[in-house]
Write an enzyme that holds these catalytic residues in place. Structure first.
Site, PDB file in Angstrom:
ATOM      1  N   ALA A  56      49.456  44.671  41.047  1.00 50.55           N
ATOM      2  CA  ALA A  56      50.229  45.915  41.064  1.00 50.55           C
ATOM      3  C   ALA A  56      51.429  45.745  40.141  1.00 50.55           C
ATOM      4  O   ALA A  56      51.901  44.628  39.923  1.00 50.55           O
ATOM      5  CB  ALA A  56      50.680  46.213  42.484  1.00 50.55           C
ATOM      6  N   GLY A  96      46.642  42.661  43.158  1.00 49.12           N
ATOM      7  CA  GLY A  96      45.772  43.837  43.069  1.00 49.12           C
ATOM      8  C   GLY A  96      44.684  43.676  42.023  1.00 49.12           C
ATOM      9  O   GLY A  96      43.649  44.346  42.099  1.00 49.12           O
ATOM     10  N   GLU A 131      42.039  41.915  43.808  1.00 49.16           N
ATOM     11  CA  GLU A 131      41.462  42.898  44.749  1.00 49.16           C
ATOM     12  C   GLU A 131      40.578  43.904  44.010  1.00 49.16           C
ATOM     13  O   GLU A 131      39.550  44.334  44.532  1.00 49.16           O
ATOM     14  CB  GLU A 131      42.593  43.614  45.505  1.00 49.16           C
ATOM     15  N   GLU A 148      51.045  37.486  46.262  1.00 53.32           N
ATOM     16  CA  GLU A 148      51.988  38.432  46.868  1.00 53.32           C
ATOM     17  C   GLU A 148      53.051  37.741  47.709  1.00 53.32           C
ATOM     18  O   GLU A 148      54.201  38.185  47.772  1.00 53.32           O
ATOM     19  CB  GLU A 148      51.246  39.455  47.736  1.00 53.32           C
TER      20      GLU A 148
END
Ligand code: HXC
Length: 256
Positions: A64, A107, A110, A130
């Site tokens: 992200a 992300g 992911e 994270e």
């Protein structure tokens, strides 16, 4: 400039290239919305039989966009409705292959795990860092990673933020296969073309049953599998494939 570049590779394979090289393809809110719209459109596009998603040589995606999150409150994060963006990828009926070079972090890892097959270049790195930012994965990192590689390896990665090499990820079961770095996209496209040439209703149903069945008790999942297997006996492509086998000729599929 578009955050995601779209290329047709052959007639029925679509290649999506994340296009924020200056930010290691960090998944900004705008990029995610573009990806969502592309997946919704490709899901409905009958001429698209398989999707390959890639980044560049340095990064598949570094997660992200931290700069877009640094000051965000919980309410602002909720308003972004990222769940809808991920759902568009998760619910796509077409087979999706991640072609990963460089970093697939947070992300980005992911995103790769939302795909059905992951082909990684030898220099690729996977991780969920994270924890180092004082947050945690929010798009399946704790769940999909654990299902892919098991509790103890997943815990080690999630609690340290350490990275796995492509080879380690392959051995652990996170990666389908490892290619030379410069062969990753070509190998993914070749695989996508092979899958795209197969009866699409069978491909779609296999994907659906694998993903749905993973969340079901085995007995119920086996029943789902058998019903879906019988359902495919109603397709024209099943008749064509079996007749072609018996008649020793190549099959011609219509997707019906
Ligand atoms: C925003 C990023 C970024 C990111 C890199 N950049 N990753 N910008 N968000 N996730 C930017 C840098 O700020 C820098 O911009 C440029 O990309 C190049 O990055 P460098 O660090 O100089 O490159 P390099 O040395 O090659 O290191 C690459 C890297 C590192 C290992 C990928 O950038 C890194 O650790 N990035 C953060 C990875 C991360 O923590 N991901 C998880 C995010 S959280 P400038 O302008 O300086 O050139 C997440 C889940 C959120 O994904 C869940 C919420 C619910």
């Amino acid at each position: 400039m578009a955050n995601v570049l779209v290329e047709r590779a052959g007639t029925d394979v679509v290649l999506l290239r994340l296009n924020r090289p200056e930010a290691r393809n960090a998944l900004s809110p705008e990029l995610r919305e573009e990806l969502r719209d592309l997946f919704l459109a490709l899901d409905r596009d009958e001429s698209c039989r398989a999707i390959v998603i890639t980044g560049d040589m340095r990064a598949f995606a570094a997660g992200a966009d931290i700069k877009a999150m640094a000051e965000a409150t919980p309410a602002e994060m909720m308003e972004r409705d990222d769940e809808t963006n991920w759902a568009a990828i998760r619910n796509c009926r077409k087979p999706v292959i991640a072609a990963v070079n460089g970093y697939a972090l947070g992300g980005g890892c992911e995103l790769a795990m939302h795909c059905d097959i992951i082909i990684a270049g030898k220099s690729a790195r996977f991780g969920q860092p994270e924890v180092k930012l004082g947050i945690m994965p929010g798009a399946g990192g704790t769940q999909r990673l654990t299902r892919a590689i098991g509790k103890f390896r997943a815990m080690q990665l999630l609690l340290t933020g350490d990275f796995l090499s492509a080879e380690e990820a392959h051995v652990a079961g996170l990666v389908s296969s490892v290619s030379e770095d410069d062969a990753v996209v070509g190998d993914a496209l070749a695989l996508a073309a092979r899958i795209a040439a197969l009866p699409p209703l069978a491909v779609e149903e296999i994907k659906r049953v694998v993903l749905t069945g993973m969340d079901m008790p085995l007995e119920a999942a086996l029943k789902l599998e058998m019903r879906s297997a019988y359902l495919l006996f109603g397709t024209a492509d099943k008749g064509e494939a079996m007749r072609a086998f018996v008649e020793k000729r190549p099959a011609v599929f219509t997707g019906k």
